[in-house]
Design a protein around this motif. Structure first.
Motif, PDB file in Angstrom:
ATOM      1  N   SER A 299       0.806  -1.221   0.000  1.00  8.42           N
ATOM      2  CA  SER A 299       0.000   0.000   0.000  1.00  8.42           C
ATOM      3  C   SER A 299       0.843   1.277   0.000  1.00  8.42           C
ATOM      4  N   LYS A 300       2.078   1.206   0.476  1.00 12.43           N
ATOM      5  CA  LYS A 300       2.942   2.385   0.522  1.00 12.43           C
ATOM      6  C   LYS A 300       3.877   2.480  -0.684  1.00 12.43           C
ATOM      7  N   TRP A 301       3.739   1.552  -1.608  1.00 16.07           N
ATOM      8  CA  TRP A 301       4.579   1.574  -2.807  1.00 16.07           C
ATOM      9  C   TRP A 301       4.128   2.670  -3.775  1.00 16.07           C
ATOM     10  N   GLN A 302       5.006   3.024  -4.678  1.00 20.61           N
ATOM     11  CA  GLN A 302       4.699   4.004  -5.713  1.00 20.61           C
ATOM     12  C   GLN A 302       3.674   3.441  -6.692  1.00 20.61           C
ATOM     13  N   VAL A 303       2.613   4.196  -6.944  1.00 18.16           N
ATOM     14  CA  VAL A 303       1.629   3.827  -7.960  1.00 18.16           C
ATOM     15  C   VAL A 303       2.094   4.359  -9.307  1.00 18.16           C
ATOM     16  N   ILE A 304       2.027   3.516 -10.328  1.00 22.22           N
ATOM     17  CA  ILE A 304       2.436   3.940 -11.673  1.00 22.22           C
ATOM     18  C   ILE A 304       1.298   3.710 -12.652  1.00 22.22           C
ATOM     19  N   GLU A 305       1.208   4.553 -13.640  1.00 20.49           N
ATOM     20  CA  GLU A 305       0.219   4.369 -14.693  1.00 20.49           C
ATOM     21  C   GLU A 305       0.599   3.149 -15.534  1.00 20.49           C
ATOM     22  N   PRO A 306      -0.383   2.507 -16.153  1.00 20.43           N
ATOM     23  CA  PRO A 306      -0.074   1.337 -16.977  1.00 20.43           C
ATOM     24  C   PRO A 306       1.002   1.605 -18.030  1.00 20.43           C
ATOM     25  N   LYS A 307       0.960   2.771 -18.674  1.00 21.17           N
ATOM     26  CA  LYS A 307       1.984   3.069 -19.675  1.00 21.17           C
ATOM     27  C   LYS A 307       3.355   3.237 -19.022  1.00 21.17           C
ATOM     28  N   GLY A 308       3.374   3.508 -17.709  1.00 19.82           N
ATOM     29  CA  GLY A 308       4.623   3.648 -16.985  1.00 19.82           C
ATOM     30  C   GLY A 308       5.373   2.338 -16.806  1.00 19.82           C
ATOM     31  N   LEU A 309       4.741   1.201 -17.125  1.00 19.43           N
ATOM     32  CA  LEU A 309       5.453  -0.074 -17.104  1.00 19.43           C
ATOM     33  C   LEU A 309       6.613  -0.066 -18.093  1.00 19.43           C
ATOM     34  N   ALA A 310       6.504   0.748 -19.132  1.00 11.63           N
ATOM     35  CA  ALA A 310       7.550   0.820 -20.154  1.00 11.63           C
ATOM     36  C   ALA A 310       8.694   1.741 -19.756  1.00 11.63           C
ATOM     37  N   ASP A 311       8.538   2.481 -18.652  1.00  6.86           N
ATOM     38  CA  ASP A 311       9.596   3.403 -18.229  1.00  6.86           C
ATOM     39  C   ASP A 311      10.810   2.630 -17.736  1.00  6.86           C
ATOM     40  N   ARG A 312      12.004   3.162 -18.050  1.00  2.76           N
ATOM     41  CA  ARG A 312      13.257   2.537 -17.616  1.00  2.76           C
ATOM     42  C   ARG A 312      13.467   2.830 -16.136  1.00  2.76           C
ATOM     43  N   ARG A 313      13.473   1.792 -15.311  1.00  6.47           N
ATOM     44  CA  ARG A 313      13.586   1.967 -13.862  1.00  6.47           C
ATOM     45  C   ARG A 313      14.827   1.253 -13.329  1.00  6.47           C
ATOM     46  N   GLY A 314      15.143   1.553 -12.073  1.00  2.00           N
ATOM     47  CA  GLY A 314      16.325   0.983 -11.453  1.00  2.00           C
ATOM     48  C   GLY A 314      17.540   1.840 -11.730  1.00  2.00           C
ATOM     49  N   GLY A 315      18.641   1.485 -11.091  1.00  2.00           N
ATOM     50  CA  GLY A 315      19.863   2.268 -11.236  1.00  2.00           C
ATOM     51  C   GLY A 315      20.801   1.758 -12.290  1.00  2.00           C
ATOM     52  N   GLY A 316      20.355   0.784 -13.088  1.00  2.00           N
ATOM     53  CA  GLY A 316      21.259   0.166 -14.045  1.00  2.00           C
ATOM     54  C   GLY A 316      22.142  -0.853 -13.350  1.00  2.00           C
ATOM     55  N   LYS A 317      23.096  -1.401 -14.110  1.00  2.00           N
ATOM     56  CA  LYS A 317      23.978  -2.446 -13.567  1.00  2.00           C
ATOM     57  C   LYS A 317      23.121  -3.578 -12.974  1.00  2.00           C
ATOM     58  N   SER A 318      23.523  -4.114 -11.816  1.00  2.00           N
ATOM     59  CA  SER A 318      22.761  -5.193 -11.179  1.00  2.00           C
ATOM     60  C   SER A 318      21.691  -4.572 -10.279  1.00  2.00           C
ATOM     61  N   SER A 319      20.491  -4.397 -10.821  1.00  2.00           N
ATOM     62  CA  SER A 319      19.398  -3.801 -10.054  1.00  2.00           C
ATOM     63  C   SER A 319      18.168  -4.697 -10.149  1.00  2.00           C
ATOM     64  N   PHE A 320      17.240  -4.483  -9.195  1.00  2.00           N
ATOM     65  CA  PHE A 320      16.102  -5.384  -9.036  1.00  2.00           C
ATOM     66  C   PHE A 320      14.859  -4.567  -8.695  1.00  2.00           C
ATOM     67  N   LEU A 321      13.717  -4.946  -9.278  1.00  2.00           N
ATOM     68  CA  LEU A 321      12.463  -4.235  -9.038  1.00  2.00           C
ATOM     69  C   LEU A 321      11.317  -5.219  -8.865  1.00  2.00           C
ATOM     70  N   TRP A 322      10.346  -4.813  -8.039  1.00  3.29           N
ATOM     71  CA  TRP A 322       9.082  -5.528  -7.949  1.00  3.29           C
ATOM     72  C   TRP A 322       7.987  -4.693  -8.621  1.00  3.29           C
ATOM     73  N   TYR A 323       7.083  -5.370  -9.317  1.00  3.83           N
ATOM     74  CA  TYR A 323       5.840  -4.784  -9.823  1.00  3.83           C
ATOM     75  C   TYR A 323       4.699  -5.651  -9.291  1.00  3.83           C
ATOM     76  N   ARG A 324       3.653  -5.000  -8.779  1.00  3.84           N
ATOM     77  CA  ARG A 324       2.522  -5.755  -8.242  1.00  3.84           C
ATOM     78  C   ARG A 324       1.193  -5.143  -8.687  1.00  3.84           C
ATOM     79  N   THR A 325       0.207  -6.023  -8.851  1.00  7.17           N
ATOM     80  CA  THR A 325      -1.164  -5.586  -9.109  1.00  7.17           C
ATOM     81  C   THR A 325      -2.095  -6.759  -8.834  1.00  7.17           C
ATOM     82  N   THR A 326      -3.392  -6.502  -8.854  1.00 11.91           N
ATOM     83  CA  THR A 326      -4.396  -7.559  -8.777  1.00 11.91           C
ATOM     84  C   THR A 326      -5.295  -7.458 -10.000  1.00 11.91           C
ATOM     85  N   LEU A 327      -5.475  -8.577 -10.685  1.00  9.93           N
ATOM     86  CA  LEU A 327      -6.331  -8.638 -11.864  1.00  9.93           C
ATOM     87  C   LEU A 327      -7.667  -9.281 -11.493  1.00  9.93           C
ATOM     88  N   THR A 328      -8.759  -8.611 -11.818  1.00  2.77           N
ATOM     89  CA  THR A 328     -10.100  -9.160 -11.621  1.00  2.77           C
ATOM     90  C   THR A 328     -10.702  -9.447 -12.988  1.00  2.77           C
TER      91      THR A 328
END
Length: 228
Positions: free
Chosen positions: A103-132
């Motif tokens: 609940s405290k994570w950053q909310v991103i727009e669906p088109k924001g899934l295409a944005d380049r995230r992380g610091g480069g090199k060896s970096s790791f990210l989580w993406y979460r949602t619920t599909l109904t």
């Protein structure tokens, strides 16, 4: 005589309690349940497809995307290790778990899934949602259809569905674990009905890890396909 009687009572009490003790010890040592085996997604042309990287597509499933960075942290090394190995590491948070609080994570727009995230090199990210599952996708009635979720992450991803990452060691995975720049196609269910919910957690990794590439993490594709 009194001492003999007391001794017999102690022995009987010990024998009576033994059945209760043994199951508790056995259950404490029982191995964790193995993960579910992955299901092979169809190679046919889908009956209907929804692009989750658009506002309309995610809205059809009531999906709100959230993201957060994951980090490597030092943890206590395991017992039974060889001498000289006094450090080991884990990934935090464990956001693939069922009912994880994002609940405290950053909310991103669906088109924001295409944005380049992380610091480069060896970096790791989580993406979460619920599909109904919606009742219809266009003119297509979803009731009874097979649903497949695709997550194509540059460079690598692992996909959790409802707190599980289906996999089978020693076999190529058609779903939740794939190789470098390969789409993860995960069968959500063999048959779905309107209102079914699927908690999605995608772990994105910049790779190959031993090379530490000079790029970032982003989605190339995110969609749900229905097959009849």
């Amino acid at each position: 005589m009194r001492k003999k009687t007391l001794r017999n009572l102690i022995v009987c009490a010990a024998l009576a309690s033994a059945p209760a003790i043994i199951p508790l010890a056995a259950s404490a040592q029982a191995p964790a349940s193995p993960p579910p085996a992955p299901l092979m997604p169809p190679s046919l042309v889908p009956s209907a497809t929804v692009n989750l990287m658009t506002a309309e597509g995610s809205a059809a499933f009531g999906a709100v995307w959230r993201t957060a960075e994951a980090r490597v942290v030092e943890v206590e090394p395991m017992a039974g290790r060889m001498p000289g190995y006094d450090k080991t590491f884990d990934m935090q948070p464990h956001a693939g778990e069922a009912n994880f609080d994002d609940s405290k994570w950053q909310v991103i727009e669906p088109k924001g899934l295409a944005d380049r995230r992380g610091g480069g090199k060896s970096s790791f990210l989580w993406y979460r949602t619920t599909l109904t599952i919606p009742a219809k996708v266009g003119d297509f009635d979803t009731t009874g259809a097979k649903a497949v979720f695709t997550a194509y992450v540059d460079d690598y991803a692992e996909v959790w569905i409802n707190g599980q990452m289906p996999r089978r060691s020693g076999y190529p995975s058609p779903a939740t674990i794939q190789g470098l720049n390969m789409p993860n196609r995960v069968v959500l269910a063999e048959t779905v009905k309107p209102g079914d919910k699927f908690q999605i957690a995608v772990f994105g990794i910049n790779g190959p890890i031993s090379v530490a590439p000079s790029n970032f993490i982003f989605f190339r594709d995110a969609k749900v396909e229905f097959y009849r």
